[in-house]
Design a protein around this motif. Structure first.
Motif, PDB file in Angstrom:
ATOM      1  N   ASP A 328      21.833  86.659  42.785  1.00 17.48           N
ATOM      2  CA  ASP A 328      22.579  85.394  42.761  1.00 17.48           C
ATOM      3  C   ASP A 328      23.948  85.567  42.108  1.00 17.48           C
ATOM      4  O   ASP A 328      24.935  84.953  42.522  1.00 17.48           O
ATOM      5  N   ILE A 329      24.033  86.422  41.106  1.00 15.24           N
ATOM      6  CA  ILE A 329      25.334  86.701  40.495  1.00 15.24           C
ATOM      7  C   ILE A 329      26.217  87.464  41.465  1.00 15.24           C
ATOM      8  O   ILE A 329      27.433  87.238  41.542  1.00 15.24           O
ATOM      9  N   VAL A 330      25.613  88.344  42.280  1.00 19.08           N
ATOM     10  CA  VAL A 330      26.382  89.096  43.268  1.00 19.08           C
ATOM     11  C   VAL A 330      26.973  88.162  44.314  1.00 19.08           C
ATOM     12  O   VAL A 330      28.137  88.302  44.720  1.00 19.08           O
ATOM     13  N   VAL A 331      26.185  87.188  44.769  1.00 14.97           N
ATOM     14  CA  VAL A 331      26.693  86.223  45.748  1.00 14.97           C
ATOM     15  C   VAL A 331      27.843  85.418  45.164  1.00 14.97           C
ATOM     16  O   VAL A 331      28.846  85.137  45.833  1.00 14.97           O
ATOM     17  N   LEU A 332      27.741  85.068  43.890  1.00 12.56           N
ATOM     18  CA  LEU A 332      28.830  84.341  43.242  1.00 12.56           C
ATOM     19  C   LEU A 332      30.098  85.189  43.173  1.00 12.56           C
ATOM     20  O   LEU A 332      31.205  84.695  43.422  1.00 12.56           O
ATOM     21  N   LEU A 333      29.953  86.469  42.881  1.00  8.97           N
ATOM     22  CA  LEU A 333      31.116  87.355  42.844  1.00  8.97           C
ATOM     23  C   LEU A 333      31.712  87.546  44.225  1.00  8.97           C
ATOM     24  O   LEU A 333      32.938  87.652  44.380  1.00  8.97           O
ATOM     25  N   VAL A 334      30.849  87.574  45.251  1.00  2.00           N
ATOM     26  CA  VAL A 334      31.348  87.697  46.615  1.00  2.00           C
ATOM     27  C   VAL A 334      32.123  86.454  47.021  1.00  2.00           C
ATOM     28  O   VAL A 334      33.164  86.526  47.694  1.00  2.00           O
ATOM     29  N   GLN A 335      31.640  85.276  46.628  1.00  2.23           N
ATOM     30  CA  GLN A 335      32.312  84.027  46.968  1.00  2.23           C
ATOM     31  C   GLN A 335      33.705  83.961  46.347  1.00  2.23           C
ATOM     32  O   GLN A 335      34.631  83.409  46.940  1.00  2.23           O
ATOM     33  N   PHE A 336      33.875  84.541  45.148  1.00  9.56           N
ATOM     34  CA  PHE A 336      35.182  84.550  44.500  1.00  9.56           C
ATOM     35  C   PHE A 336      36.048  85.715  44.974  1.00  9.56           C
ATOM     36  O   PHE A 336      37.182  85.868  44.522  1.00  9.56           O
ATOM     37  N   GLY A 337      35.529  86.556  45.851  1.00  5.70           N
ATOM     38  CA  GLY A 337      36.306  87.667  46.374  1.00  5.70           C
ATOM     39  C   GLY A 337      36.436  88.847  45.446  1.00  5.70           C
ATOM     40  O   GLY A 337      37.275  89.725  45.679  1.00  5.70           O
ATOM     41  N   LEU A 338      35.621  88.901  44.392  1.00  5.39           N
ATOM     42  CA  LEU A 338      35.682  90.021  43.460  1.00  5.39           C
ATOM     43  C   LEU A 338      34.968  91.244  43.991  1.00  5.39           C
ATOM     44  O   LEU A 338      35.226  92.361  43.543  1.00  5.39           O
ATOM     45  N   VAL A 339      34.040  91.042  44.922  1.00  2.00           N
ATOM     46  CA  VAL A 339      33.295  92.142  45.524  1.00  2.00           C
ATOM     47  C   VAL A 339      33.484  92.049  47.023  1.00  2.00           C
ATOM     48  O   VAL A 339      33.170  91.009  47.623  1.00  2.00           O
ATOM     49  N   PRO A 340      33.984  93.079  47.684  1.00  2.00           N
ATOM     50  CA  PRO A 340      34.159  93.020  49.146  1.00  2.00           C
ATOM     51  C   PRO A 340      32.815  93.068  49.855  1.00  2.00           C
ATOM     52  O   PRO A 340      31.883  93.761  49.448  1.00  2.00           O
ATOM     53  N   SER A 341      32.700  92.265  50.939  1.00  2.00           N
ATOM     54  CA  SER A 341      31.450  92.221  51.689  1.00  2.00           C
ATOM     55  C   SER A 341      31.761  91.836  53.125  1.00  2.00           C
ATOM     56  O   SER A 341      32.571  90.938  53.389  1.00  2.00           O
ATOM     57  N   ALA A 342      31.096  92.528  54.054  1.00  2.26           N
ATOM     58  CA  ALA A 342      31.282  92.217  55.486  1.00  2.26           C
ATOM     59  C   ALA A 342      30.404  91.064  55.922  1.00  2.26           C
ATOM     60  O   ALA A 342      30.837  90.143  56.602  1.00  2.26           O
ATOM     61  N   SER A 343      29.136  91.081  55.543  1.00  2.00           N
ATOM     62  CA  SER A 343      28.193  90.018  55.908  1.00  2.00           C
ATOM     63  C   SER A 343      27.285  89.759  54.714  1.00  2.00           C
ATOM     64  O   SER A 343      26.182  90.293  54.643  1.00  2.00           O
ATOM     65  N   PRO A 344      27.738  88.986  53.728  1.00  2.00           N
ATOM     66  CA  PRO A 344      26.952  88.778  52.525  1.00  2.00           C
ATOM     67  C   PRO A 344      25.721  87.924  52.742  1.00  2.00           C
ATOM     68  O   PRO A 344      24.878  87.824  51.855  1.00  2.00           O
ATOM     69  N   ALA A 345      25.560  87.282  53.930  1.00  2.00           N
ATOM     70  CA  ALA A 345      24.390  86.425  54.124  1.00  2.00           C
ATOM     71  C   ALA A 345      23.161  87.202  54.547  1.00  2.00           C
ATOM     72  O   ALA A 345      22.064  86.661  54.576  1.00  2.00           O
ATOM     73  N   VAL A 346      23.330  88.441  54.940  1.00  2.00           N
ATOM     74  CA  VAL A 346      22.188  89.237  55.381  1.00  2.00           C
ATOM     75  C   VAL A 346      21.483  89.786  54.163  1.00  2.00           C
ATOM     76  O   VAL A 346      22.116  90.417  53.310  1.00  2.00           O
ATOM     77  N   PRO A 347      20.170  89.558  54.018  1.00  2.00           N
ATOM     78  CA  PRO A 347      19.482  90.026  52.818  1.00  2.00           C
ATOM     79  C   PRO A 347      19.524  91.525  52.658  1.00  2.00           C
ATOM     80  O   PRO A 347      19.515  92.042  51.544  1.00  2.00           O
ATOM     81  N   SER A 348      19.560  92.262  53.801  1.00  2.00           N
ATOM     82  CA  SER A 348      19.588  93.718  53.659  1.00  2.00           C
ATOM     83  C   SER A 348      20.890  94.206  53.045  1.00  2.00           C
ATOM     84  O   SER A 348      20.935  95.254  52.404  1.00  2.00           O
ATOM     85  N   ASP A 349      21.994  93.429  53.236  1.00  2.00           N
ATOM     86  CA  ASP A 349      23.269  93.809  52.654  1.00  2.00           C
ATOM     87  C   ASP A 349      23.354  93.477  51.169  1.00  2.00           C
ATOM     88  O   ASP A 349      24.234  93.994  50.477  1.00  2.00           O
ATOM     89  N   MET A 350      22.490  92.595  50.685  1.00  2.00           N
ATOM     90  CA  MET A 350      22.545  92.234  49.267  1.00  2.00           C
ATOM     91  C   MET A 350      22.186  93.415  48.377  1.00  2.00           C
ATOM     92  O   MET A 350      22.680  93.522  47.251  1.00  2.00           O
ATOM     93  N   GLU A 351      21.340  94.302  48.860  1.00  3.54           N
ATOM     94  CA  GLU A 351      21.020  95.497  48.089  1.00  3.54           C
ATOM     95  C   GLU A 351      22.272  96.364  47.918  1.00  3.54           C
ATOM     96  O   GLU A 351      22.523  96.895  46.831  1.00  3.54           O
ATOM     97  N   ARG A 352      23.023  96.469  49.009  1.00  5.44           N
ATOM     98  CA  ARG A 352      24.244  97.271  48.922  1.00  5.44           C
ATOM     99  C   ARG A 352      25.273  96.624  48.009  1.00  5.44           C
ATOM    100  O   ARG A 352      25.929  97.309  47.213  1.00  5.44           O
ATOM    101  N   GLU A 353      25.411  95.306  48.101  1.00  4.89           N
ATOM    102  CA  GLU A 353      26.364  94.623  47.238  1.00  4.89           C
ATOM    103  C   GLU A 353      25.939  94.695  45.772  1.00  4.89           C
ATOM    104  O   GLU A 353      26.786  94.825  44.880  1.00  4.89           O
ATOM    105  N   LEU A 354      24.641  94.634  45.529  1.00  7.15           N
ATOM    106  CA  LEU A 354      24.155  94.755  44.156  1.00  7.15           C
ATOM    107  C   LEU A 354      24.462  96.138  43.587  1.00  7.15           C
ATOM    108  O   LEU A 354      24.904  96.279  42.435  1.00  7.15           O
ATOM    109  N   SER A 355      24.257  97.163  44.400  1.00  6.35           N
ATOM    110  CA  SER A 355      24.586  98.516  43.944  1.00  6.35           C
ATOM    111  C   SER A 355      26.089  98.686  43.760  1.00  6.35           C
ATOM    112  O   SER A 355      26.545  99.420  42.871  1.00  6.35           O
ATOM    113  N   THR A 356      26.890  97.978  44.584  1.00  6.19           N
ATOM    114  CA  THR A 356      28.341  98.041  44.432  1.00  6.19           C
ATOM    115  C   THR A 356      28.789  97.439  43.105  1.00  6.19           C
ATOM    116  O   THR A 356      29.629  98.006  42.392  1.00  6.19           O
ATOM    117  N   VAL A 357      28.209  96.285  42.758  1.00  7.42           N
ATOM    118  CA  VAL A 357      28.557  95.653  41.488  1.00  7.42           C
ATOM    119  C   VAL A 357      28.150  96.535  40.316  1.00  7.42           C
ATOM    120  O   VAL A 357      28.892  96.696  39.340  1.00  7.42           O
TER     121      VAL A 357
END
Length: 668
Positions: A328-357
């Protein structure tokens, strides 16, 4: 229901409504972080067997009794009859204006005192006798603690001043008592809830090392007092051996023959010479004053204490945040543009975004640690360079070369400012080192973070860097400035400068004026870039050299407003005027008694000659008289050509009664 926003979850799949449940499931499935690591306050408070209050309640009266006993052992009438009518007085912790033999012992005591004051700043109970003090009265107890700790550790240094076997024995007992109690407390309670679980133990390492040094030094002094004669110990403690060695090395110095062929130094040799200027190598016949040794000791301890505090106050917190990062913190960072993401709504991509953060937070830790290590290394290098410059300045002032050290002529004599600056010199050095390290850490951490996140991480992830995008967008502007700069230099070299074999002349003046007018707007932009570079360079230079007191951070016209350099200049005045090694060696030779089997040429009236310094074996006849005369003239020449003594010598020579002359009426 799909969420709408700038980050865009518009094209979410139909099961996006259950995405929040998946996040909570993921959070529950993550391995739980140990509570003690996440919250240092969860560490239970440990009470050692010998509490600090009990330790001070027992050791403070013992220290006071030792100090009073030593004061009664040495009466003031032996030192000065007119002082307090012979009443016993307080012993001196060290003679800072003499080159005493126990320099390491005094430095260890100052290390213990300064480390205790560093721990005092963050302690909730600054005065050990007062526990659970309220925040309103804590500052008053800190003020009292600033007076208590110097008095508490005073006998540790005073026991070595007396140069008596009983004082050495008392010093052994005191140092052993302090050392055993500190070690026992840290072994009994290695963890504490303050800042970090091991901060209390790590911050006490300098105290334990200094106390261990004292515990070994005092027994060595006690054993040496039984094997060596008392007069030899007195001469060593008074610095007589050092002054005679300095004068011997000065008189025995020979001018080296200049080499006929000058060797060209390559880049490697010049680099080695530059790096060698930052390393203090001992020289024969010279040693740094005691005050400088104390300032270096406290400065190194300050580097350790500040670096440890910066490390344990930030890195554990970053590790806790990185370990507790959730989706949930990762999604908040994605919404503010602090973390780049191509498709943040896909649950499989959340693992990658979490590892990125988490990778970003790990990069912050690396940047912080690297900048802290770099700051510590640079500060230590500056302190070593300061030590080399101290020796150069002192030797120049010993020779009377005042203008080689100061920008204006100074009279090397005691003054009110000189005494006040001499008192605060070592403390100023420690304080400036602390502030300099803090400033360097902020600057280097910001620079390292900017370099990492603007250049390294985008290149590592394969995305475009914002810095590179700015450079690519403005490439015509940068190309224009570079071309204008190159054009001016080429025109100045080939068109506006006429080179003759012995001189250079200005030519094509009309074209020079035309180019100056046409290139004015371009030079304005170049001036803006040069101004920014000047600002950055001056900030970096001042931050790096902030801990150095031997140079001013202001211009020569305003260097008097620099408190650090002002303190250093007046410190040198008092140190040179009161501890000149040649003058002290001359006085020691005057006061030296005659040897029982000395020849006729070494009578008590001739002890000021330097014959005992230049000849190791006894010489007889004309050869001995020749060496005696040469040493006499060498010493006289050294004292006569010392400009630092000219003021005192001139006053004495202009006095008509200086040599016993009687004033009488003028002749008609």
């Amino acid at each position: 229901m799909a969420a709408n926003g700038s980050g865009g979850l518009r094209d979410a799949p139909p099961d996006a409504d259950d995405l929040g449940a998946d996040w909570y499931i993921y959070e529950a499935a993550e391995p739980a972080v140990p509570q003690d690591d996440m919250f240092p306050g969860a560490i239970p408070a440990c009470e050692p067997t010998i509490s600090p209050r009990l330790y001070h309640l027992c050791m403070a009266p013992v220290s006071l009794a030792v100090l009073l006993g030593l004061s009664l052992l040495v009466k003031r009438r032996r030192l000065r009859r007119s002082c307090w009518k012979g009443v016993p007085g307080l012993l001196s912790p060290a003679n800072f204006l003499e080159e005493e033999g126990n320099r390491g012992l005094v430095a260890a005591v100052f290390g213990v005192l300064f480390s205790s004051l560093c721990l005092l700043v963050l302690d909730e109970d600054p005065l050990p006798f007062i526990t659970h003090s309220s925040p309103s009265t804590r500052e008053y107890w800190k003020i009292l603690a600033l007076l208590y700790y110097p008095a508490f550790y005073y006998p540790l240094a005073a026991c070595a001043t007396l140069r008596h076997r009983l004082s050495y024995l008392l010093g052994c007992l005191l140092s052993w008592g302090h050392c055993l109690v500190h070690i026992w407390q840290k072994v009994d309670c290695p963890q504490s809830p303050k800042i970090y679980r091991y901060y209390s133990t790590l911050s006490s390492i300098p105290i334990i090392i200094c106390l261990l040094l004292l515990s070994l030094w005092y027994p060595a002094l006690l054993l040496r007092s039984f094997t060596r004669q008392e007069d030899a110990l007195d001469q060593e403690a008074a610095g007589g051996g050092y002054y005679q060695r300095y004068l011997k090395a000065l008189l025995a110095k020979r001018l080296q023959k200049a080499s006929s062929t000058k060797m060209e130094e390559n880049l490697l040799a010049r680099l080695q010479a530059y790096l060698g200027s930052y390393i203090y190598t001992p020289e024969e016949g010279f040693q740094i004053p005691l005050k400088l040794l104390l300032s270096l000791t406290t400065a190194l301890i300050a580097v350790y204490q500040v670096a440890l505090l910066l490390l344990v106050a930030v890195i554990p917190s970053l590790q806790i945040v990185r370990a507790g990062m959730t989706k949930d913190i990762v999604v908040l960072l994605v919404q503010f543009g602090l973390v780049p993401s191509a498709s943040p709504a896909v649950p499989s991509d959340m693992e990658r975004e979490l590892s990125t953060v988490r990778h970003y937070l790990w990069a912050l830790e690396v940047c912080y640690i690297c900048s802290l290590v770099l700051c510590c290394l640079l500060t230590c290098a500056m302190l070593l360079r300061t030590l080399v410059m101290h020796r150069t300045n002192l030797r120049a002032l010993y020779q009377g070369a005042v203008l080689d050290v100061f920008s204006t002529a100074h009279i090397l004599r005691p003054s009110r400012r000189a005494v006040a600056c001499w008192l605060s010199f070592a403390a100023f050095q420690a304080a400036f080192t602390c502030l300099g390290l803090l400033i360097q850490q902020v600057i280097f951490f910001v620079c390292s973070v900017g370099f990492t996140f603007l250049l390294v991480i985008p290149l590592q992830s394969g995305t475009s860097s914002p810095l590179l995008r700015v450079i690519q967008t403005m490439w015509p502007f940068w190309l224009t400035l570079a071309a204008a700069l190159l054009l001016q230099h080429l025109a100045a070299h080939y068109q506006f400068l006429e080179q003759h074999p012995l001189r250079k002349e200005l030519t094509n003046r009309r074209a020079l004026c035309i180019a100056s007018f046409l290139l004015f707007p371009t030079n304005v932009l170049l001036g803006v870039l040069a101004g920014l570079w000047r600002l950055i360079l001056s900030a970096l230079y001042n931050a790096l050299h902030f801990c150095r007191l031997d140079l001013s951070l202001l211009s020569r016209a305003a260097e008097a407003f620099d408190p650090g350099y002002h303190c250093y200049c007046h410190y040198l005045k008092l140190e040179v005027s009161q501890s000149h090694p040649v003058l002290r060696a001359f006085c020691l030779l005057l006061l030296q008694p005659a040897r029982p089997g000395a020849p006729a040429g070494l009578q008590p009236s001739h002890v000021e000659e330097g014959i005992q310094l230049l000849q190791a074996k006894k010489a007889a006849g004309s050869r001995g008289r020749f060496k005696q005369s040469r040493a006499r003239w060498g010493l006289a020449y050294t004292l006569l050509h010392n400009p630092s003594l000219s003021a005192c010598r001139k006053t004495a020579l202009t006095d008509p009664t200086a040599n016993g002359a009687q004033l009488g009426p003028p002749k008609p």
